[in-house]
Each structure stands twice: as C-alpha cells, then as structure tokens.
Design an enzyme around this catalytic site. Structure first.
Site, PDB file in Angstrom:
ATOM      1  N   CYS A 138     109.992  33.107  54.285  1.00  0.00           N
ATOM      2  CA  CYS A 138     108.988  32.276  54.953  1.00  0.00           C
ATOM      3  C   CYS A 138     108.853  32.664  56.421  1.00  0.00           C
ATOM      4  CB  CYS A 138     109.397  30.818  54.917  1.00  0.00           C
ATOM      5  SG  CYS A 138     109.729  30.195  53.291  1.00  0.00           S
ATOM      6  N   LYS A 146     111.241  40.782  53.075  1.00  0.00           N
ATOM      7  CA  LYS A 146     111.854  41.786  53.948  1.00  0.00           C
ATOM      8  C   LYS A 146     113.130  41.252  54.597  1.00  0.00           C
ATOM      9  CE  LYS A 146     111.832  45.750  56.160  1.00  0.00           C
ATOM     10  NZ  LYS A 146     112.229  46.926  55.366  1.00  0.00           N
TER      11      LYS A 146
HETATM   12  O1  M6R Z   1     117.793  43.540  56.880  1.00  0.00           O
HETATM   13  P1  M6R Z   1     118.950  43.967  56.029  1.00  0.00           P
HETATM   14  O2  M6R Z   1     119.225  45.430  56.138  1.00  0.00           O
HETATM   15  O3  M6R Z   1     120.184  43.172  56.286  1.00  0.00           O
HETATM   16  O4  M6R Z   1     118.489  43.679  54.541  1.00  0.00           O
HETATM   17  C1  M6R Z   1     119.390  43.804  53.472  1.00  0.00           C
HETATM   18  C2  M6R Z   1     118.666  43.894  52.152  1.00  0.00           C
HETATM   19  O5  M6R Z   1     117.977  42.706  51.888  1.00  0.00           O
HETATM   20  C3  M6R Z   1     117.670  45.057  52.129  1.00  0.00           C
HETATM   21  O6  M6R Z   1     118.306  46.266  52.433  1.00  0.00           O
HETATM   22  C4  M6R Z   1     117.002  45.184  50.757  1.00  0.00           C
HETATM   23  O7  M6R Z   1     117.954  45.528  49.791  1.00  0.00           O
HETATM   24  C5  M6R Z   1     115.879  46.221  50.828  1.00  0.00           C
HETATM   25  N1  M6R Z   1     114.612  45.575  50.732  1.00  0.00           N
HETATM   26  C6  M6R Z   1     115.941  47.252  49.781  1.00  0.00           C
HETATM   27  O8  M6R Z   1     114.917  48.182  49.951  1.00  0.00           O
END
Ligand code: M6R
Length: 596
Positions: free
Chosen positions: A2, A591
C-alpha cells in the site's frame, strides 16, 4: 505494498491530476485497488475508489475532476479483506465527517471491528484501514481534538502502519507513523505527506522524514510534528533532496524491467567507483574479520545475493558467513547472538519488515549491524552502523534485477578485499555484462516460445551457481506464474527427477569448475525424455550433452556465475511477455513488503 499520499493546498484547486500523478509514482510498490478523497471548503467529502489500476480507475471514476484544498490518495495491496470496492481505501467514519487511509497492517483488526460495531459505529468493510479511522472517531466522539484522539487511537491499534486522516470543517490533515515509511514535503503552495519520495519530489525537494511515533499536523503553509507518547513538539529541519527524478521514465524500453536489466553494466561501473571511494569498507571488513559469527541476512532476491556472498567469502577469504532468511535468523540464531557477532543485512528497499524485525533483534542482542541498501535514507540505512549503497538508482519493476547484480558485486568486492586479492579484475565486469546481454538475447529468443506452455520447470545449479539457480527460479515464478523450483543440481535425483516427462524443461546454470557433475545431471534428465537447457561458458561438452545452450563470455569462475544470471533475467522477462503478463507489476506482489 500500500501507499498513501495527502496534500493540503493554499487555494481550492482541481486536486485530481496531482492525486493521479502521485498514484502513478507510488504504483511501483504493487497494489490492487485505488482510491481518492478530497474535502472542499464547505466540508464536503468526495470519495471515489475501486479495484483496478490507477489510470483505469481514475478514468472510470473521473478522479481528474476532484477538487478541494485537501486531498488524499491510497493504493491498496490486499492483506485484511479481499480486493473489492468496499475494502478499497480511503474510508469514512460512521457519520461521513472524517476520511482516512493507511499503509501497513493493523493486526488486531478483527477484534477492533467487533468493538466498533458493539459501540454503534458504522463499519462498512473488513479492511484494517477503516479501523484506523474508527479508532480516531472513537475518541473524537468523546470530545477530544484530533491530535489527542490520534494519540489515544495509537494505544488501540496494534501493528505497523502509517495513516493520513482529515476532518470536515478544518483546514488541515493529520498523519501518523508507526513502522511504515512516511515523508513530508514542503512546497511553495502546499504541504504533502507520502509513503515515499518519488511521489513528493515532483512537487518539492524540501522534505522532512517522519520517524516512528510521530504525528504530523499539516496545513497549506507548513506542518508540526508531535510525539504520540506525550503530545510534545518535535523540532526537525527540512532537508533538500538533490537526487535526479528521471525515475519513472522507461527511456524507450517497453518495460521498467527491460530497462533495468540493460542498466546493469552502467550501475555496476558506478558501484565499483563507489566501493573504491567508500570509507566504510575497511572498518566493515575489520569487524567482519574478527566477528565470532558472521551472518548475511535478507529476503527473496536479496537473500539469494547473501548466499552468493557466503560462497564468495568462503572461497576467496576463507571466512564463513551464514546466509539466512531474515525471519529464520530471528527464530534460529537470535537465541545465540551476542555483541561479538556481525550481521550484514541486505535489502533493496531498506524497508522490508522481515529484515527490519531481524535488525531489531540483532540490535537488542548487541550484534553489529551493517547493511547493503539501495534506497538511501531508508529505515535500514538509519539503523545500521555502516551501510554500503548499491548505487542502482530507482528500481521500479517489482522483480529485482540490477540490485541483485550490484549486491553480488559488492559481496565479491568485499570477499576479494578480505582475502587480500586484487580487485582490478572487477574492472572488466561492466564490459562482460554488456557482452552477455548482447549475445544472450537472441539465444533466449530461440527457446522462449517452446518454454511458453510449461507451467512447471526447474532451475538447477551447483557451488557458485547454486544461488544463481535459486535467483533464476524466483524470477521465473514471480513474473511468468509458472512454478519454477530452484535447486542444488545434485538434489534433483533425490526426488524431483520423478517430474520429468517428455520434453520437461530443466535449466542448468553452469560453472566451468563443475562441468563433469553438471553433465551427469543433464544426462539423467535427457535419458528420460526431459529437455536440458544449459547456461554457461561456451564449452563443447555442454553443446554435446544439453539440448540448448546459452553462452556467456569466458572469465573467472566467480564472475561467470554472476554473468549467468543475466540470461535468466532476460529469459524470465521474455517468458512473461510471451505468456501475456506485465513483468513490471506481477499479480499479488509488491515491490516493498512492509508487513510481517
Ligand atoms: O527490498 P528488499 O530487497 O528487502 O526486498 C526483498 C524481496 O521482497 C525482494 O527481493 C523480492 O524477492 C523481489 N521482488 C524478487 O524479484
């Protein structure tokens, strides 16, 4: 995840276009519903919301024409309550005299709804954003002013969230932060509040970052910050943001993901420059060397980079680092953590709740907190003793690509330095990445259509290529919706081999060191009618054994493995398109995951 946005302007004006633009800029976070509310000078609240994408809902409900001096927008990623019109945000209070929206999770939502109904309030949805509004309403009804009501509401609302709320008959809006991101912007003719910077920067570069436990009271000419604990005023000077805002442009590419993959060589070059000039690298290495236990902690793609980092560190520096998913770090390692330990926390966003929870526990135990973060100014950068920037600029598409390669390069750099090796080898990386992207695409195109019908496949790797196989599989399942499992290649015969039927696709990420082992794996599959696809250096043995081979340039084993992720990123991107999906915004995903 959100996102919320609120604005108070000096004059009554058509706020619709500003709210729509803010929604577009928040949309990279992932969402399923959109809503806007404006309050005009007569105190009339105009609320429009529905399930769908920002432009679609804005057109259908004519957001464009909404006007007033106060407005808010919310993008909802469903957690409490299915995605539906009624569960979309913002929400009204019982009488329709207040309107508000939140970001995050109110975990005692079910209990609160029952209490509100028992108290005679009108509860219209099952969404926890509505609970934020009623929690404030509860105290306003007792005669409290808005700030005092929000302070009391905080005692009722459990979880991590931020919300914005406004009341008819006033000239201001209120926001509150507890766990979810919130920034304020001070423009010439308006004051703004938002979940993150990209939606604020087009309006002003003068910003104030809000901290947990702070209430923001904002009107057209400014704002005041108050502590939720005792209502006292907080003094904080605004900062001026210098970052470029070419963020939300696709630069001629069809999708952000495609653009971001093609940016990898350039951001790798910038990263190497940053690392060479960083004053934090040496003190970090010093502490990592002498740590009792060293943990690399992340989630999703960032965790896969941690695994790669651990392999590098062991090979190049003879030092063990334990790669671990952030929630499991708490469950498994927190009981044994101490001040002699070091955690390197890795996160693109720097706001992933699972990671921040792990940081909080590590801090409590006195461990050193280091981090690799892309979003500067994010919570993770603030709670870290040292942080190294990823230097990728904004990554808009939900699938992480350029941040993965820069995370891996940072780990490679740290491992080389810790092991006393020369890092100049890394200088050739950007060119090798460029070459890989150029040669891989036509090779990927030869298999994408044949892969299209398969809803199940595997991606296997060994040693240096094992984390790459996990990352490739994550990319494929995230944006093609096919089930793709990443696995250590030697494990395949211990069960999954049973899945192989005629033409069943199995992708191998190949490190030159392990070709004989990989050839056995390939043959176990092809002799059962399966389809073996190899990604690695150009090697006659691969061509002789696999059905299809995608090649990457010849270099060191450490770098070859890194390069093999590029064809996998391209393959997942192309496969997503041929299967008819939008790779930038995969269904159900977000994201930045700011919830547990
Ligand atoms: O922002 P972050 O790197 O902590 O996010 C972790 C995961 O949610 C993120 O890497 C997710 O697995 C990706 N969307 C994969 O492409």
């Amino acid at each position: 995840m959100c996102g919320i946005f609120g604005i108070v302007t000096k004059e009554t004006r058509q706020l619709g276009p500003t709210l729509i633009e803010a929604g577009r800029r928040l949309s990279y976070r992932g969402y399923d519903s959109v809503g806007c509310a404006t309050i005009d000078s007569q105190g009339i609240i105009d609320l429009r919301k529905d399930v769908g994408k920002i432009d679609d809902v804005a057109n259908r409900l004519s957001f464009q024409e909404m006007s007033g001096k106060r407005g808010m927008l919310q993008l909802r990623w469903a957690t409490f309550g299915e995605p539906s019109q009624v569960n979309s945000q913002p929400h009204l209070d019982s009488e329709g005299g207040m309107v508000g929206a939140h970001n995050g999770n109110v975990v005692n939502n079910v209990e609160l709804r029952q209490q509100f109904i028992a108290e005679g309030m009108t509860v219209r949805s099952t969404n926890d954003g509505e609970s934020c509004v009623h929690a404030v309403e509860r105290y306003v009804k007792q005669g409290m002013d808005m700030v005092t009501a929000i302070r009391h509401a905080d005692g009722d609302l459990q979880g991590d969230y931020a919300f914005v709320i406004g009341k008819a008959g006033e000239d201001r809006l209120y926001a509150f932060k507890k766990g979810s991101g919130l920034v304020a912007g001070l423009a010439e003719d308006a004051t703004i509040i938002s979940s993150d910077l990209p939606s604020v920067l087009p309006l002003t570069r003068k910003i104030i970052r809000i901290e947990d436990g702070e209430i923001v009271v904002f009107w057209a000419n400014g704002l005041e910050l108050r502590r939720v604990s005792d209502g006292s005023l907080v003094e904080r000077q605004p900062e001026i943001i210098q970052e470029s805002m070419e963020v939300a442009q696709k630069g001629g590419y069809a999708h952000f993901m495609e653009k971001e993959i093609h940016e990898e060589p350039k951001v790798a070059e910038e990263l190497l420059h940053l690392l060479e000039n960083s004053e934090d690298v040496e003190p970090m290495l010093e502490r990592m060397r002498s740590a009792r236990n060293l943990y690399f902690v992340g989630c999703g793609t960032s965790y896969n980079a941690c695994m790669m980092g651990s392999v590098y560190l062991s090979r190049l520096a003879g030092r063990v680092a334990i790669p671990v998913l952030a929630p499991q770090f708490i469950a498994q390692f927190a009981p044994a953590l101490g001040p002699e330990d070091v955690g390197v926390f890795v996160s693109q966003s720097g706001e992933t709740k699972d990671v921040l929870n792990a940081v909080a526990v590590a801090k409590e135990k006195g461990a050193a907190i280091f981090s690799l973060v892309n979003v500067i100014g994010s919570t993770l950068t603030k709670v870290s003793e040292y942080h190294l920037p990823m230097g990728c600029g904004y990554e808009i598409s939900v699938p992480a690509t350029k941040t993965f390669t820069n995370q891996v390069i940072t780990f490679l750099y740290l491992a080389l330095r810790m092991g006393g090796h020369d890092t100049t080898i890394l200088k050739e990386l950007p060119e090798l990445m460029e070459e890989t992207l150029k040669t891989a695409l036509p090779q990927v195109e030869t298999i994408e259509k044949r892969l299209m019908p398969w809803d199940s496949l595997y991606c296997l790797g060994y040693g240096l290529s094992y984390p790459i196989a996990l990352e490739g599989a994550l990319k494929i399942k995230e944006i093609t919706y096919a089930h793709c499992e990443g696995m250590l290649s030697t494990e395949f015969k211990h069960g999954p081999l049973a899945a192989v039927t005629d033409g069943y696709p199995v992708i191998f990420t190949v490190n030159p060191e392990n070709i004989p082992l990989i050839l056995s794996g390939i043959n176990e599959i092809s002799c059962r009618g399966g389809w073996a696809i190899a990604i690695g250096e150009d090697d006659p043995r691969l061509h002789a054994n696999a059905h299809d081979v995608i090649t990457v340039p010849h270099t060191t084993p450490e770098i070859v493995s890194l390069l093999t992720v590029l064809p996998l990123q391209l393959l997942s991107y192309r496969l997503s398109l041929v299967r008819g999906f939008n790779p930038d915004f995969p269904r159900n995903l977000s994201k930045t995951l700011t919830v547990d």
